[in-house]
Design a protein around this motif. Sequence first.
Motif, PDB file in Angstrom:
ATOM      1  N   LEU A   1       0.844  -1.192   0.000  1.00 34.90           N
ATOM      2  CA  LEU A   1       0.000   0.000   0.000  1.00 34.90           C
ATOM      3  C   LEU A   1       0.877   1.240   0.000  1.00 34.90           C
ATOM      4  CD1 LEU A   1      -2.548  -1.261   2.668  1.00 34.90           C
ATOM      5  CD2 LEU A   1      -2.724  -1.413   0.170  1.00 34.90           C
ATOM      6  N   ASP A   2       0.293   2.384  -0.367  1.00 35.96           N
ATOM      7  CA  ASP A   2       1.085   3.607  -0.488  1.00 35.96           C
ATOM      8  C   ASP A   2       1.655   4.087   0.849  1.00 35.96           C
ATOM      9  OD1 ASP A   2      -1.357   4.451   0.536  1.00 35.96           O
ATOM     10  OD2 ASP A   2      -1.727   5.935  -1.016  1.00 35.96           O
ATOM     11  N   ASP A   3       1.149   3.562   1.963  1.00 39.46           N
ATOM     12  CA  ASP A   3       1.708   3.933   3.265  1.00 39.46           C
ATOM     13  C   ASP A   3       2.803   2.959   3.720  1.00 39.46           C
ATOM     14  OD1 ASP A   3       0.281   1.679   3.980  1.00 39.46           O
ATOM     15  OD2 ASP A   3      -1.145   2.731   5.268  1.00 39.46           O
ATOM     16  N   GLY A   4       3.169   2.016   2.834  1.00 36.77           N
ATOM     17  CA  GLY A   4       4.249   1.081   3.131  1.00 36.77           C
ATOM     18  C   GLY A   4       3.802  -0.247   3.704  1.00 36.77           C
ATOM     19  N   ARG A   5       2.543  -0.351   4.120  1.00 32.77           N
ATOM     20  CA  ARG A   5       2.049  -1.620   4.664  1.00 32.77           C
ATOM     21  C   ARG A   5       1.875  -2.645   3.551  1.00 32.77           C
ATOM     22  NH1 ARG A   5      -3.553  -0.960   6.699  1.00 32.77           N
ATOM     23  NH2 ARG A   5      -3.628   0.624   5.083  1.00 32.77           N
ATOM     24  N   LEU A   6       2.006  -3.913   3.938  1.00 34.39           N
ATOM     25  CA  LEU A   6       1.671  -5.002   3.033  1.00 34.39           C
ATOM     26  C   LEU A   6       0.246  -5.451   3.335  1.00 34.39           C
ATOM     27  CD1 LEU A   6       4.861  -7.254   3.107  1.00 34.39           C
ATOM     28  CD2 LEU A   6       4.072  -5.809   1.241  1.00 34.39           C
ATOM     29  N   ALA A   7      -0.457  -5.881   2.302  1.00 33.78           N
ATOM     30  CA  ALA A   7      -1.817  -6.403   2.465  1.00 33.78           C
ATOM     31  C   ALA A   7      -1.938  -7.681   1.655  1.00 33.78           C
ATOM     32  CB  ALA A   7      -2.844  -5.378   2.001  1.00 33.78           C
ATOM     33  N   VAL A   8      -2.756  -8.604   2.153  1.00 32.01           N
ATOM     34  CA  VAL A   8      -3.015  -9.867   1.489  1.00 32.01           C
ATOM     35  C   VAL A   8      -4.364  -9.765   0.776  1.00 32.01           C
ATOM     36  CG1 VAL A   8      -3.427 -12.337   1.841  1.00 32.01           C
ATOM     37  CG2 VAL A   8      -1.730 -11.139   3.246  1.00 32.01           C
ATOM     38  N   ALA A   9      -4.389 -10.160  -0.487  1.00 29.41           N
ATOM     39  CA  ALA A   9      -5.628 -10.195  -1.259  1.00 29.41           C
ATOM     40  C   ALA A   9      -5.847 -11.630  -1.724  1.00 29.41           C
ATOM     41  CB  ALA A   9      -5.539  -9.260  -2.452  1.00 29.41           C
ATOM     42  N   ILE A  10      -7.061 -12.127  -1.526  1.00 30.85           N
ATOM     43  CA  ILE A  10      -7.402 -13.498  -1.914  1.00 30.85           C
ATOM     44  C   ILE A  10      -8.517 -13.404  -2.944  1.00 30.85           C
ATOM     45  CG2 ILE A  10      -8.043 -15.779  -1.056  1.00 30.85           C
ATOM     46  CD1 ILE A  10      -7.361 -14.620   1.815  1.00 30.85           C
ATOM     47  N   VAL A  11      -8.203 -13.789  -4.186  1.00 30.18           N
ATOM     48  CA  VAL A  11      -9.159 -13.661  -5.292  1.00 30.18           C
ATOM     49  C   VAL A  11      -9.214 -14.959  -6.100  1.00 30.18           C
ATOM     50  CG1 VAL A  11      -8.885 -11.151  -5.490  1.00 30.18           C
ATOM     51  CG2 VAL A  11      -7.435 -12.645  -6.835  1.00 30.18           C
ATOM     52  N   PRO A  12     -10.343 -15.188  -6.785  1.00 31.94           N
ATOM     53  CA  PRO A  12     -10.431 -16.407  -7.613  1.00 31.94           C
ATOM     54  C   PRO A  12      -9.369 -16.387  -8.709  1.00 31.94           C
ATOM     55  CG  PRO A  12     -12.560 -15.271  -7.509  1.00 31.94           C
ATOM     56  CD  PRO A  12     -11.550 -14.375  -6.881  1.00 31.94           C
ATOM     57  N   VAL A  13      -8.841 -17.570  -9.038  1.00 31.73           N
ATOM     58  CA  VAL A  13      -7.818 -17.643 -10.081  1.00 31.73           C
ATOM     59  C   VAL A  13      -8.392 -17.304 -11.453  1.00 31.73           C
ATOM     60  CG1 VAL A  13      -6.421 -19.275  -8.774  1.00 31.73           C
ATOM     61  CG2 VAL A  13      -7.997 -20.130 -10.503  1.00 31.73           C
ATOM     62  N   SER A  14      -9.714 -17.289 -11.568  1.00 29.48           N
ATOM     63  CA  SER A  14     -10.368 -16.949 -12.833  1.00 29.48           C
ATOM     64  C   SER A  14     -10.376 -15.443 -13.091  1.00 29.48           C
ATOM     65  CB  SER A  14     -11.813 -17.466 -12.834  1.00 29.48           C
ATOM     66  OG  SER A  14     -12.523 -16.921 -11.729  1.00 29.48           O
ATOM     67  N   HIS A  15      -9.918 -14.648 -12.141  1.00 32.19           N
ATOM     68  CA  HIS A  15      -9.956 -13.186 -12.254  1.00 32.19           C
ATOM     69  C   HIS A  15      -8.593 -12.581 -11.897  1.00 32.19           C
ATOM     70  CE1 HIS A  15     -14.233 -14.100 -12.058  1.00 32.19           C
ATOM     71  NE2 HIS A  15     -14.450 -12.890 -12.533  1.00 32.19           N
ATOM     72  N   TRP A  16      -8.489 -11.290 -12.160  1.00 35.37           N
ATOM     73  CA  TRP A  16      -7.323 -10.504 -11.785  1.00 35.37           C
ATOM     74  C   TRP A  16      -7.644  -9.741 -10.505  1.00 35.37           C
ATOM     75  CZ3 TRP A  16      -2.941 -10.990 -14.538  1.00 35.37           C
ATOM     76  CH2 TRP A  16      -3.040 -11.512 -15.825  1.00 35.37           C
ATOM     77  N   LEU A  17      -6.628  -9.368  -9.768  1.00 34.54           N
ATOM     78  CA  LEU A  17      -6.799  -8.504  -8.609  1.00 34.54           C
ATOM     79  C   LEU A  17      -6.924  -7.069  -9.081  1.00 34.54           C
ATOM     80  CD1 LEU A  17      -6.735  -7.717  -5.596  1.00 34.54           C
ATOM     81  CD2 LEU A  17      -4.226  -7.819  -5.739  1.00 34.54           C
ATOM     82  N   ASP A  18      -7.964  -6.378  -8.646  1.00 26.70           N
ATOM     83  CA  ASP A  18      -8.145  -4.952  -8.918  1.00 26.70           C
ATOM     84  C   ASP A  18      -7.419  -4.199  -7.800  1.00 26.70           C
ATOM     85  OD1 ASP A  18      -9.031  -2.294  -9.047  1.00 26.70           O
ATOM     86  OD2 ASP A  18     -11.033  -2.881  -9.737  1.00 26.70           O
ATOM     87  N   LEU A  19      -6.238  -3.668  -8.115  1.00 24.25           N
ATOM     88  CA  LEU A  19      -5.412  -3.011  -7.103  1.00 24.25           C
ATOM     89  C   LEU A  19      -6.071  -1.754  -6.539  1.00 24.25           C
ATOM     90  CD1 LEU A  19      -1.954  -3.598  -8.771  1.00 24.25           C
ATOM     91  CD2 LEU A  19      -2.647  -4.440  -6.520  1.00 24.25           C
TER      92      LEU A  19
END
Length: 156
Positions: free
Chosen positions: A52-70
Amino acid sequence: MTPAIKQLESAGVDFTVAEYAHDPRTPAYGEEAARALGLSPDEVFKTLLAKLDDGRLAVAIVPVSHWLDLKALARAAGARKAVMAEAEEAQRATGYVVGGISPLGQKRRLPTFLDASAEALPALHVSGGRRGLEIRLAPADLVRLTGARLAPLARS
């Protein structure tokens, strides 16, 4: 036994494990898991790390059939912007190798977000903590064990 499986066992969660022979030449780990196990790509979820822009890391869990919308991830995390984390940083933070990063049993707990499509599923599959190992569990159990927040994160 991986840290993800240890976490599930100690929590007394109902889950199953499926293994398949991982092809090291395959760059799309989640799609490989769905194909190898005969599962719908909508029920196999990939675990991605973003910075993230504040330096934190975040975990995103999404279906493999799609892309992650950042942009959607950034909004869900209360940030202005998110970019994919470097592989080395993701591996250091989670204790897992890329392609085998599980949302469970990570070295340190990070803000976690699960795509809202998971809510409609009776069960989903996530990495078990190494390439070629998948865990099937209820979305509610995944949310409870990771502290995940549901958000619309996937895009076609």
